[in-house]
Design an enzyme around this catalytic site. Structure first.
Site, PDB file in Angstrom:
ATOM      1  N   ASN A 164      79.741 -10.357  12.099  1.00  0.00           N
ATOM      2  CA  ASN A 164      80.289 -10.272  10.747  1.00  0.00           C
ATOM      3  C   ASN A 164      81.804 -10.143  10.867  1.00  0.00           C
ATOM      4  OD1 ASN A 164      81.053  -9.544   8.173  1.00  0.00           O
ATOM      5  ND2 ASN A 164      79.977  -7.568   8.174  1.00  0.00           N
TER       6      ASN A 164
ATOM      7  N   GLY B 234      82.237   0.834  12.410  1.00  0.00           N
ATOM      8  CA  GLY B 234      83.675   0.847  12.655  1.00  0.00           C
ATOM      9  C   GLY B 234      84.194   2.180  13.167  1.00  0.00           C
TER      10      GLY B 234
ATOM     11  N   HIS C  96      75.847  -5.295   2.289  1.00  0.00           N
ATOM     12  CA  HIS C  96      76.558  -4.559   3.340  1.00  0.00           C
ATOM     13  C   HIS C  96      77.082  -3.246   2.747  1.00  0.00           C
ATOM     14  CE1 HIS C  96      79.594  -3.464   6.293  1.00  0.00           C
ATOM     15  NE2 HIS C  96      78.924  -4.234   7.144  1.00  0.00           N
TER      16      HIS C  96
ATOM     17  N   LYS D 139      83.952 -10.086   8.534  1.00  0.00           N
ATOM     18  CA  LYS D 139      84.554  -9.331   7.412  1.00  0.00           C
ATOM     19  C   LYS D 139      85.803 -10.062   6.905  1.00  0.00           C
ATOM     20  CE  LYS D 139      82.475  -5.153   9.181  1.00  0.00           C
ATOM     21  NZ  LYS D 139      82.487  -3.702   9.289  1.00  0.00           N
TER      22      LYS D 139
ATOM     23  N   GLU E 172      79.803  -1.793   2.991  1.00  0.00           N
ATOM     24  CA  GLU E 172      81.156  -1.859   2.417  1.00  0.00           C
ATOM     25  C   GLU E 172      81.109  -2.385   0.990  1.00  0.00           C
ATOM     26  OE1 GLU E 172      82.888  -4.053   5.661  1.00  0.00           O
ATOM     27  OE2 GLU E 172      82.730  -2.260   6.916  1.00  0.00           O
TER      28      GLU E 172
ATOM     29  N   GLU F 191      72.131  -0.316   9.285  1.00  0.00           N
ATOM     30  CA  GLU F 191      73.495   0.021   9.675  1.00  0.00           C
ATOM     31  C   GLU F 191      73.858   1.392   9.107  1.00  0.00           C
ATOM     32  OE1 GLU F 191      75.934  -3.755  10.535  1.00  0.00           O
ATOM     33  OE2 GLU F 191      75.994  -3.435   8.389  1.00  0.00           O
TER      34      GLU F 191
ATOM     35  N   SER G 191      79.062  -0.187  15.408  1.00  0.00           N
ATOM     36  CA  SER G 191      79.751  -0.005  16.696  1.00  0.00           C
ATOM     37  C   SER G 191      78.973  -0.564  17.887  1.00  0.00           C
ATOM     38  CB  SER G 191      80.107   1.473  16.911  1.00  0.00           C
ATOM     39  OG  SER G 191      81.009   1.902  15.900  1.00  0.00           O
TER      40      SER G 191
END
Ligand code: PGA
Length: 252
Positions: A9, A174, A96, A11, A98, A168, A214
């Site tokens: 991904n 991250g 996702h 992003k 985010e 996730e 990660s």
């Protein structure tokens, strides 16, 4: 046997030139990888050119999101699932964390996007996962269950061929803090159990459940030993061709 999936991904990273050079660098590095499916998700602006340059390779291309609407219309800023397909995508990431966290995406939104994706013929990579506060409060499983129940509403057994789940945990995305293989396995097995209840044993055994958060070349192999981890959704470490190829080649 479930064929593993390694998905990257990108992003909101990479201008078109960088996206193309990363894709072209990746192509020969993974050309002999038959043990898994490989997917990369460039930003929308680079999707078509990346898909064109990867034609005939073993790398598939995904959108990072799609609209809830399937019919063209006045939806400024939105990209429909059939536009992704038209640009060369075979997959789309939906829900996702985010997008859930920073763009207010509800389970209802996620559900409509999944419907749009599967109706169009894309494979949806549906993301679920709890925050650190939710894990510490002991509600991780109920949060993930709620996301699955909300997002998968209305799907038929045939639609399930076009669904993958990416677990996730938000606290691992991250942050450099990966879930341990045991922690991930525990949730993946829980997710498979929910599919078993909702859609039956055959569908749940076929379901690919990816882990994300990660993932790096040096931790992928141990994650992949867990029986219910069927691949990875990789953010930061997918931006570099060699590092992503290192993850694809987790089996040595
Ligand atoms: P990360 O991101 O690998 O950089 O943690 C994963 C993701 O957001 O899908």
């Amino acid at each position: 046997m479930r064929k593993p999936v390694i998905a990257g991904n990108w992003k909101m990273y990479k201008l078109i030139g960088d996206a193309v050079s990363t894709a072209l660098a990746l192509r020969p590095l993974v050309s002999n990888a038959n043990h898994c499916e490989i997917v990369i998700a460039p930003p929308f602006t680079a999707l078509k050119v990346v898909a064109d340059r990867l034609e005939g390779s073993n790398i598939q291309v995904a959108g990072q999101d799609c609209a809830t609407e399937t019919k063209h219309g006045a939806h400024t800023g939105e990209i429909a699932a059939n536009m992704l397909l038209d640009a060369g995508a075979t997959h789309v990431i939906i829900g996702h964390s985010e997008r859930r966290q920073h763009y207010c995406e509800s389970d209802t939104f996620v559900q409509r996007k999944i419907q749009a994706a599967v109706a169009t013929g894309l494979t949806a990579i549906m993301c679920v996962g709890e925050s650190l506060a939710q894990r510490e409060a002991g509600t991780a499983e109920s949060v993930v269950k709620g996301q699955l129940n909300g997002g998968l509403r209305g799907l038929t057994a045939t639609d399930l061929n076009r669904i993958m789940i990416a677990y996730e945990p938000v606290w691992a995305i991250g942050t450099g803090r990966t879930a341990t293989p045991d922690q991930a396995q525990e949730m993946h097995s829980f997710v498979r159990g929910i599919f078993n209840e909702k859609f039956g044993g055959e569908a749940s055994e076929r379901l690919r459940i990816l882990y994300g958060g990660s993932v790096k070349p040096d931790n992928i192999a141990s994650l992949m030993t867990a029986p219910d981890i069927d691949g990875a959704l990789v953010g930061g470490a997918s931006l570099d061709a060699e590092s992503f190829a290192g993850i694809v080649h987790y089996n040595g």
